[in-house]
Write an enzyme that holds these catalytic residues in place. Sequence first.
Site, short mmCIF file in Angstrom:
data_model
loop_
_atom_site.label_atom_id
_atom_site.label_comp_id
_atom_site.label_asym_id
_atom_site.label_seq_id
_atom_site.Cartn_x
_atom_site.Cartn_y
_atom_site.Cartn_z
N GLY A 9 0.71 -1.22 -0.02
CA GLY A 9 -0.09 0.14 0.05
C GLY A 9 0.69 1.16 0.09
CG LEU A 11 3.13 4.92 5.16
CD1 LEU A 11 3.31 5.26 6.22
CD2 LEU A 11 3.71 5.99 4.24
CG ASN A 103 -1.16 6.28 12.39
OD1 ASN A 103 0.13 6.58 12.51
ND2 ASN A 103 -1.72 6.88 11.46
CB ALA A 129 2.80 7.83 0.60
NE ARG A 131 -3.59 1.54 -1.68
CZ ARG A 131 -4.15 0.76 -1.26
NH1 ARG A 131 -4.34 -0.68 -1.92
NH2 ARG A 131 -4.96 0.99 -0.01
CE LYS A 180 0.73 11.00 13.63
NZ LYS A 180 0.31 9.72 13.07
CG ASN A 188 -7.10 11.72 13.09
OD1 ASN A 188 -6.49 12.63 13.55
ND2 ASN A 188 -6.55 10.52 12.74
CG ASN A 198 -6.59 18.20 10.06
OD1 ASN A 198 -7.48 17.26 10.07
ND2 ASN A 198 -5.28 17.60 9.88
CD GLU A 260 -5.03 2.57 10.92
OE1 GLU A 260 -3.97 1.69 10.76
OE2 GLU A 260 -4.57 3.90 10.94
P1 NAD Z 1 -2.57 1.39 2.85
O1 NAD Z 1 -3.82 0.58 3.15
O2 NAD Z 1 -2.41 2.00 1.75
O3 NAD Z 1 -1.59 -0.21 2.74
C1 NAD Z 1 -1.74 -1.53 3.61
C2 NAD Z 1 -1.38 -2.52 2.56
O4 NAD Z 1 -1.19 -3.73 3.35
C3 NAD Z 1 -2.50 -2.81 1.69
O5 NAD Z 1 -2.08 -2.88 0.16
C4 NAD Z 1 -3.21 -4.09 1.99
O6 NAD Z 1 -3.66 -4.76 0.77
C5 NAD Z 1 -1.85 -4.78 2.80
N1 NAD Z 1 -2.06 -5.88 3.53
C6 NAD Z 1 -2.85 -5.96 4.41
N2 NAD Z 1 -2.85 -7.01 5.01
C7 NAD Z 1 -2.23 -7.91 4.53
C8 NAD Z 1 -1.45 -9.26 4.18
N3 NAD Z 1 -2.02 -10.15 5.40
N4 NAD Z 1 -0.55 -9.34 3.37
C9 NAD Z 1 -0.16 -8.62 2.40
N5 NAD Z 1 -0.69 -7.38 2.36
C10 NAD Z 1 -1.33 -7.07 3.42
O7 NAD Z 1 -2.03 1.72 4.33
P2 NAD Z 1 -0.95 2.84 4.67
O8 NAD Z 1 -1.54 4.07 4.25
O9 NAD Z 1 0.25 2.38 3.91
O10 NAD Z 1 -0.83 2.87 6.20
C11 NAD Z 1 -0.30 1.79 6.84
C12 NAD Z 1 0.05 2.30 8.33
O11 NAD Z 1 0.58 3.56 8.38
C13 NAD Z 1 -1.49 2.71 8.84
O12 NAD Z 1 -1.40 2.23 10.18
C14 NAD Z 1 -1.47 3.93 8.75
O13 NAD Z 1 -2.43 4.79 9.41
C15 NAD Z 1 -0.13 4.58 8.89
N6 NAD Z 1 0.29 5.98 8.22
C16 NAD Z 1 0.11 6.15 7.01
C17 NAD Z 1 0.52 7.22 6.37
C18 NAD Z 1 0.32 7.50 5.18
O14 NAD Z 1 0.29 8.77 4.51
N7 NAD Z 1 -0.33 6.68 4.21
C19 NAD Z 1 1.07 8.12 7.18
C20 NAD Z 1 1.60 8.08 8.54
C21 NAD Z 1 1.05 6.82 9.07
O1 KPL Z 2 -1.86 12.26 12.04
C1 KPL Z 2 -2.82 13.09 11.51
C2 KPL Z 2 -3.64 12.28 10.88
O2 KPL Z 2 -4.36 12.87 9.92
O3 KPL Z 2 -3.89 11.00 11.14
C3 KPL Z 2 -2.97 14.28 11.74
C4 KPL Z 2 -1.69 14.79 12.53
C5 KPL Z 2 -4.33 14.74 12.40
C6 KPL Z 2 -2.83 15.18 10.57
O4 KPL Z 2 -3.74 15.29 9.57
#
Ligand code: NAD
Ligand code: KPL
Length: 301
Positions: A9, A11, A103, A129, A131, A180, A188, A198, A260
């Site tokens: 996904g 990240l 998170n 990031a 998709r 966090k 949120n 926000n 979440e």
């Molecule tokens: P996402 O949903 O884009 O990606 C997760 C990926 O994991 C998906 O492609 C899903 O199919 C895959 N997946 C789930 N279970 C699986 C399994 N058993 N086998 C193989 N693949 C599997 O999520 P994300 O945005 O990358 O977020 C990941 C974590 O990071 C979350 O907890 C999110 O809150 C946190 N986070 C995300 C961002 C961001 O900008 N995207 C920023 C900070 C924190």
């Molecule tokens: O971490 C965030 C989130 O959206 O999950 C904040 C800090 C609230 C920034 O949007």
Amino acid sequence: MTWHVLGGGSLGALWAARLGRAGLPVQLILRNPQRLAAYRAAGGLTLVEQDAAQTHPVPGQLATDSQPIERLLLACKAYDALAAISSIETRLRPGAQVLLLQNGLGSQEQVATRVPQARCIALSSTEGAFRQDDFRIVFAGQGQNWLGDAQAPPEWLKELALAGIPYQWTGQMPTRLWRKFALNCAINPLTVLHDCRNGALLEHLDEIQPLCAELVELLNHAGQADAAVALYEQVIQVLQATAANLSSMQQDVRAGRRTEIDYLLGYASTCAARLQVPAPRLQQLHLRLLEHLRARGLPCA
Ligand code: NAD
Ligand code: KPL
């Protein structure tokens, strides 16, 4: 040593693409044979940075592959973390290192309990990031990756530097995670309930202030006093600094995706009950959010 990245996904792809383009050995673990076939057909991960797209042919595999895992980035949502680690647990070498990029709170403990043979290292990211398409990821926001545990920093941190992945090692990771978590609990859910960006929450400080007071009590009782210092003031700063952003939960709800919630308000409610800390506002917020999700046909866990 190979970096295994579970989860293609936002990240997971961002990390795998950067590690791969630095020439480091990486394997992306996909969910099922259909996803693996689609990934191979796409020719790898496409990373879009400042409007320029580049495809990185990071090799893919399934959880059922036989290659032992020594270093894993678990890059799925908190609600998938336990099932995801279970799917590869027999492949983990004794002493394997597992980075937990989720998170909220709760999933880190679930995973660490499931794989006691591994060294689990929590990771909290402020990079952004999303998709754009399958296996096509937009790097939307520079940030920092905080990681750490109680042991000495591992050798491989220099590989992150080589790959251009920003990081900060800390022995105070629980404080970072709780801080966090508290910020996300305060911001949120309200962005979802008010259906706003926000910055618009600055008009609802009458709701946010007592919520922060409850969160501070909860953190103090949970032994996380450092994470509670000046929480309300920092919430205001974050709202100002990210005024134009949609919170991650708001993005999930708008896109009709599972949230979440269990690892934010769910964890807060359970923790308050276990520690016998009165938290009526947090509980009420949790119920309101559950009702909101239910009304939109979204999962309530
Ligand atoms: P996402 O949903 O884009 O990606 C997760 C990926 O994991 C998906 O492609 C899903 O199919 C895959 N997946 C789930 N279970 C699986 C399994 N058993 N086998 C193989 N693949 C599997 O999520 P994300 O945005 O990358 O977020 C990941 C974590 O990071 C979350 O907890 C999110 O809150 C946190 N986070 C995300 C961002 C961001 O900008 N995207 C920023 C900070 C924190
Ligand atoms: O971490 C965030 C989130 O959206 O999950 C904040 C800090 C609230 C920034 O949007």
